[in-house]
Design a protein around this motif. Structure first.
Motif, mmCIF file in Angstrom:
data_model
loop_
_atom_site.group_PDB
_atom_site.id
_atom_site.type_symbol
_atom_site.label_atom_id
_atom_site.label_comp_id
_atom_site.label_asym_id
_atom_site.label_seq_id
_atom_site.Cartn_x
_atom_site.Cartn_y
_atom_site.Cartn_z
ATOM 1 N N ILE A 186 7.462 0.670 13.483
ATOM 2 C CA ILE A 186 7.535 1.116 11.994
ATOM 3 C C ILE A 186 6.279 0.022 11.400
ATOM 4 C CG2 ILE A 186 8.830 1.406 9.757
ATOM 5 C CD1 ILE A 186 9.817 3.206 11.975
ATOM 6 N N TYR A 187 5.074 0.720 11.289
ATOM 7 C CA TYR A 187 4.331 -0.267 10.633
ATOM 8 C C TYR A 187 3.469 0.412 9.755
ATOM 9 C CZ TYR A 187 0.976 2.249 13.734
ATOM 10 O OH TYR A 187 0.278 3.192 14.487
ATOM 11 N N GLY A 188 2.186 -0.186 8.976
ATOM 12 C CA GLY A 188 1.567 0.358 7.964
ATOM 13 C C GLY A 188 1.953 0.093 6.470
ATOM 14 N N ASN A 189 1.336 0.817 5.551
ATOM 15 C CA ASN A 189 1.702 0.532 4.085
ATOM 16 C C ASN A 189 2.165 1.823 3.571
ATOM 17 O OD1 ASN A 189 0.361 -1.908 4.379
ATOM 18 N ND2 ASN A 189 -1.553 -1.140 4.053
ATOM 19 N N ALA A 190 2.577 2.833 4.583
ATOM 20 C CA ALA A 190 3.003 4.090 3.931
ATOM 21 C C ALA A 190 4.277 3.936 3.019
ATOM 22 C CB ALA A 190 3.341 5.019 5.185
ATOM 23 N N LEU A 191 5.336 3.165 3.437
ATOM 24 C CA LEU A 191 6.534 3.260 2.679
ATOM 25 C C LEU A 191 6.324 2.371 1.554
ATOM 26 C CD1 LEU A 191 9.230 2.617 5.307
ATOM 27 C CD2 LEU A 191 9.144 4.608 3.816
ATOM 28 N N ARG A 192 5.337 1.334 1.391
ATOM 29 C CA ARG A 192 5.233 0.633 0.392
ATOM 30 C C ARG A 192 4.390 1.218 -0.794
ATOM 31 N NH1 ARG A 192 0.757 -3.692 1.011
ATOM 32 N NH2 ARG A 192 -0.544 -1.829 0.446
ATOM 33 N N ASP A 193 3.472 2.159 -0.119
ATOM 34 C CA ASP A 193 2.376 2.670 -1.284
ATOM 35 C C ASP A 193 2.941 3.949 -1.736
ATOM 36 O OD1 ASP A 193 1.273 0.554 -0.677
ATOM 37 O OD2 ASP A 193 -0.766 1.274 -0.003
ATOM 38 N N ALA A 194 3.707 4.758 -1.019
ATOM 39 C CA ALA A 194 3.852 6.081 -1.213
ATOM 40 C C ALA A 194 4.691 6.398 -2.355
ATOM 41 C CB ALA A 194 4.576 6.842 0.033
ATOM 42 N N SER A 195 5.288 5.489 -2.868
ATOM 43 C CA SER A 195 6.397 5.755 -4.175
ATOM 44 C C SER A 195 5.399 5.544 -5.257
ATOM 45 C CB SER A 195 7.380 4.764 -4.152
ATOM 46 O OG SER A 195 6.919 3.606 -4.304
ATOM 47 N N GLY A 196 4.534 5.256 -5.270
ATOM 48 C CA GLY A 196 3.302 4.574 -6.525
ATOM 49 C C GLY A 196 4.110 3.567 -7.334
ATOM 50 N N GLU A 197 5.243 2.871 -6.847
ATOM 51 C CA GLU A 197 6.049 2.249 -7.756
ATOM 52 C C GLU A 197 5.423 0.575 -7.487
ATOM 53 O OE1 GLU A 197 8.424 2.800 -10.327
ATOM 54 O OE2 GLU A 197 7.471 4.487 -9.791
ATOM 55 N N PHE A 198 4.507 0.537 -6.373
ATOM 56 C CA PHE A 198 4.350 -0.789 -6.084
ATOM 57 C C PHE A 198 3.023 -1.157 -6.696
ATOM 58 C CE2 PHE A 198 1.807 -3.835 -3.158
ATOM 59 C CZ PHE A 198 2.915 -4.788 -3.057
ATOM 60 N N ASP A 199 3.320 -2.200 -7.819
ATOM 61 C CA ASP A 199 1.997 -2.684 -8.456
ATOM 62 C C ASP A 199 1.350 -3.840 -7.939
ATOM 63 O OD1 ASP A 199 0.257 -3.319 -10.520
ATOM 64 O OD2 ASP A 199 1.773 -3.763 -12.076
ATOM 65 N N ILE A 200 0.291 -3.661 -7.399
ATOM 66 C CA ILE A 200 -0.630 -4.603 -6.884
ATOM 67 C C ILE A 200 -1.203 -5.724 -7.468
ATOM 68 C CG2 ILE A 200 -2.802 -3.422 -6.658
ATOM 69 C CD1 ILE A 200 -3.268 -3.921 -3.918
ATOM 70 N N THR A 201 -1.197 -5.396 -8.928
ATOM 71 C CA THR A 201 -1.992 -6.398 -9.759
ATOM 72 C C THR A 201 -1.095 -7.479 -10.324
ATOM 73 O OG1 THR A 201 -1.201 -4.906 -11.812
ATOM 74 C CG2 THR A 201 -3.412 -4.417 -10.700
ATOM 75 N N LYS A 202 0.276 -7.215 -9.846
ATOM 76 C CA LYS A 202 1.329 -8.394 -9.918
ATOM 77 C C LYS A 202 1.155 -9.415 -9.277
ATOM 78 C CE LYS A 202 4.610 -5.661 -12.777
ATOM 79 N NZ LYS A 202 5.852 -5.017 -12.678
ATOM 80 N N PHE A 203 0.423 -9.220 -8.041
ATOM 81 C CA PHE A 203 0.424 -10.287 -6.979
ATOM 82 C C PHE A 203 -1.185 -11.045 -6.815
ATOM 83 C CE2 PHE A 203 3.277 -7.260 -5.514
ATOM 84 C CZ PHE A 203 4.284 -7.868 -5.037
ATOM 85 N N THR A 204 -1.014 -12.287 -6.697
ATOM 86 C CA THR A 204 -2.172 -12.956 -6.748
ATOM 87 C C THR A 204 -2.961 -13.328 -5.316
ATOM 88 O OG1 THR A 204 -0.747 -14.918 -6.901
ATOM 89 C CG2 THR A 204 -1.849 -14.157 -8.855
ATOM 90 N N LYS A 205 -1.944 -13.432 -4.327
ATOM 91 C CA LYS A 205 -2.475 -13.617 -2.982
ATOM 92 C C LYS A 205 -2.161 -12.188 -2.283
ATOM 93 C CE LYS A 205 -0.516 -18.336 -2.777
ATOM 94 N NZ LYS A 205 0.660 -18.885 -2.267
ATOM 95 N N THR A 206 -3.432 -11.813 -1.347
ATOM 96 C CA THR A 206 -3.326 -10.841 -0.408
ATOM 97 C C THR A 206 -2.322 -10.688 0.482
ATOM 98 O OG1 THR A 206 -5.719 -11.023 -0.742
ATOM 99 C CG2 THR A 206 -4.825 -9.195 0.755
ATOM 100 N N ALA A 207 -1.930 -11.952 1.018
ATOM 101 C CA ALA A 207 -0.987 -12.104 1.951
ATOM 102 C C ALA A 207 0.243 -11.636 1.477
ATOM 103 C CB ALA A 207 -0.900 -13.561 2.504
ATOM 104 N N ASP A 208 0.890 -11.919 0.166
ATOM 105 C CA ASP A 208 1.995 -11.548 -0.233
ATOM 106 C C ASP A 208 2.200 -9.988 -0.165
ATOM 107 O OD1 ASP A 208 2.552 -14.166 -0.478
ATOM 108 O OD2 ASP A 208 2.330 -14.172 -2.962
#
Lengths: 326, 212
Positions: free
Chosen positions: B134-156
């Motif tokens: 179970i890898y990749g960003n599918a679950l994180r990104d598919a909902s459209g609810e994950f707001d990348i701009t709230k994060f300052t670090k790529t690692a997070d």
């Protein structure tokens, strides 16, 4: 009449890398509809930027009839040092002090490390008369080992967008790595064509004994050139680290071969004294286009290595034939 | 004249070293900063907890969206007839590029149990359900609810994906897998990744977020 023919032959031999590039582009363009696209154009340029930095330094070394096998490992170590300092800084528990590094500071530390390693190469080669092949081969192992020690064998990742800009950003519609490599090329062309140091480099490669007798401080020039090659490998290291958003302990493995290939394909003679930065840039573009083309044509990575090897061999054979004729 | 030359020769190095020193000082000033180590360590101890974020994200943001996700057979039908409409309406991604993610749900019969996945037959197509990797960003990104701009670090950002995948593996896949048998009917909800430029609807793999 004979002179004119000779001149034409010489001119043609100078144009050989350009003709090779043109033919290569034509063949790949005919076989893949993705090759002649704007995105692929920038992709190729972005990919060759690191090799251009390494190859420019390598050209200066090869022009003096030397070789630098350590550039790939130096690239990895400098990238790791930059990433490590930028992300973690230096902790001095006894003083309750934390020394943090800005992007500028960490990058400067990385480039300085590369320059120091290059200086060490030059020092060993000139002071102890160790062949450059052996001295830089030793540095290849030393730098790789130091990289493993610094990173403890793990990638240093999560460096942030500010850091990533160097490897992935765009400036005035052109990728930042392309700007960096263009600046490196411009400086190197100026150095090799318009400065005393540049003339000394060609003179040493042409005839080291004659250069010594004419009063050139050969050791000093060699140390400077190896220092420059180390610093440029470090610049390559910054770009790779930034692009991957991570300093990989095994980064740059085999990069020395790609840079030597670019130098040779670009027409710089391995016996020194003959060649140019522009030729190397063309060589790096040819290697980049070849890599890109083989990927686009779905050629197996194993075959890609075989093809690249034969292209380098062909370039050396043509270079030898040209030297014999001219 | 020789005197003048001598004077110039003496002045020039000082000027050179003077300018050099100023440049070095400016570079050094902009290169490093000093802080108390205790203060830095205290800040670091309150760093981003990706595992906790992933758990809350799954419960509060992903699950409600999964409940209203399109049926996979309906989605693939739309993808074959009007690719752009399907991508515009149902896909999300946090990065640029052709790979985009969809939340889907559906029902099918297990036809084969493989080392790393299950093959299932829905009313309209054959799919695979990821079981091992179970890898990749599918679950994180598919909902459209994950707001990348709230994060300052790529690692997070990457760690959220990693923790979400770990959570699904532990709480959804592991309990389900030993009980799965050929011929069983499975109700699933999860995410799929599709390449918009090179769309391939024959080898769809669902990363499950819920299995019944």
């Amino acid at each position: 009449m004979q002179t004119t023919l000779e001149d034409q032959k010489k001119r043609l031999s100078k144009l050989q890398p350009l003709i090779a590039l043109f033919v290569l582009c034509l063949i790949i363009g005919l076989l893949s509809d993705k090759f002649f696209t704007v995105s692929n154009f920038w992709n190729v340029l972005r990919q060759i930027s690191v090799n251009i930095c390494l190859s420019v330094g390598m050209t200066l070394v090869v022009l003096m009839a030397g070789i630098d096998l350590s550039v790939g490992s130096v690239l990895a170590l400098c990238g790791a040092i930059t990433a490590g300092l930028f992300k973690m800084g230096i902790e001095l528990p006894s003083q309750n002090l934390y020394i943090g590094f800005t992007l500028l500071g960490a990058s400067l530390a990385g480039v300085l490390t590369g320059a120091l390693l290059g200086f060490f190469n030059g020092f060993v080669i000139t002071r102890f008369k160790v062949p450059s092949f052996v001295a830089t081969l030793a540095m290849l192992t030393v730098a790789r080992g130091l990289t493993m020690l610094w990173t403890k064998g793990f990638p240093i990742s999560g460096l942030g967008e500010q850091f990533a800009y160097m490897g992935t950003g765009w400036f005035l519609g052109v990728p930042v790595p392309v700007w960096i490599s263009a600046a490196v090329v411009a400086l190197a062309v100026f150095l090799s064509d318009n400065t005393k140091l540049g003339r000394y480099i060609y003179a040493i490669g042409g005839n080291e004994n004659a250069s010594l007798l004419s009063g050139i401080n050969i050791n000093k020039v060699k140390i400077i050139v190896y220092t420059i090659a180390g610093a440029l490998a470090a610049v390559g290291g910054l770009m790779v680290t930034s692009r991957l958003d991570s300093a990989q302990p095994n980064a740059g493995t085999g990069y020395e071969l790609d840079s030597i290939a670019a130098v040779v394909i670009g027409g710089t003679s391995l016996s020194g004294g003959k060649g140019s930065i522009w030729g190397t840039v063309l060589g790096a573009i040819i290697i980049g286009v070849l890599n890109n083309g083989l990927v686009l044509l779905n050629v197996s990575p194993f075959w890609q290595q075989v093809v690249k090897g034969f292209v380098i061999l062909l370039a050396v054979i043509i270079d030898k034939a040209n030297s014999k004729n001219g | 004249m020789p005197l003048l030359e001598k004077k110039n020769n003496k002045t020039l190095p000082w000027l050179k070293y003077g300018i050099g020193s100023v440049v070095v000082m400016i570079l050094a000033y902009n290169s490093v900063y000093f802080r108390e180590l205790d203060e830095v360590k205290a800040e670091a101890s309150g760093k981003f907890d990706a595992a906790a974020f992933a758990k809350t994200f799954l419960e509060k943001q992903l699950s409600p969206k999964l409940a209203i996700a399109p049926d996979i057979d309906d989605l693939t039908t739309l993808l074959s007839t009007d690719k752009n409409k399907a991508f515009d309406a149902y896909s999300h991604a946090t990065a640029i590029g052709n790979i985009r993610y969809f939340l889907v749900k559906g029902q099918g019969v297990i036809t084969q149990i493989n080392e790393n996945d299950l093959t299932i037959q829905t009313p309209k197509q054959q799919l695979t359900l990821a079981m091992e990797f179970i890898y990749g960003n599918a679950l994180r990104d598919a909902s459209g609810e994950f707001d990348i701009t709230k994060f300052t670090k790529t690692a997070d950002i990457n760690n959220v994906s990693s923790e979400l995948n770990k959570l699904i593996r532990a709480s959804v896949v592991f309990p389900f897998r030993p009980k799965a048998k050929v011929g069983d009917t499975v109700q699933f909800a999860g995410a799929i990744a599709l390449n918009k430029e090179h769309l391939n609807l024959t080898e769809i793999e669902v990363v499950p977020a819920s299995l019944k």
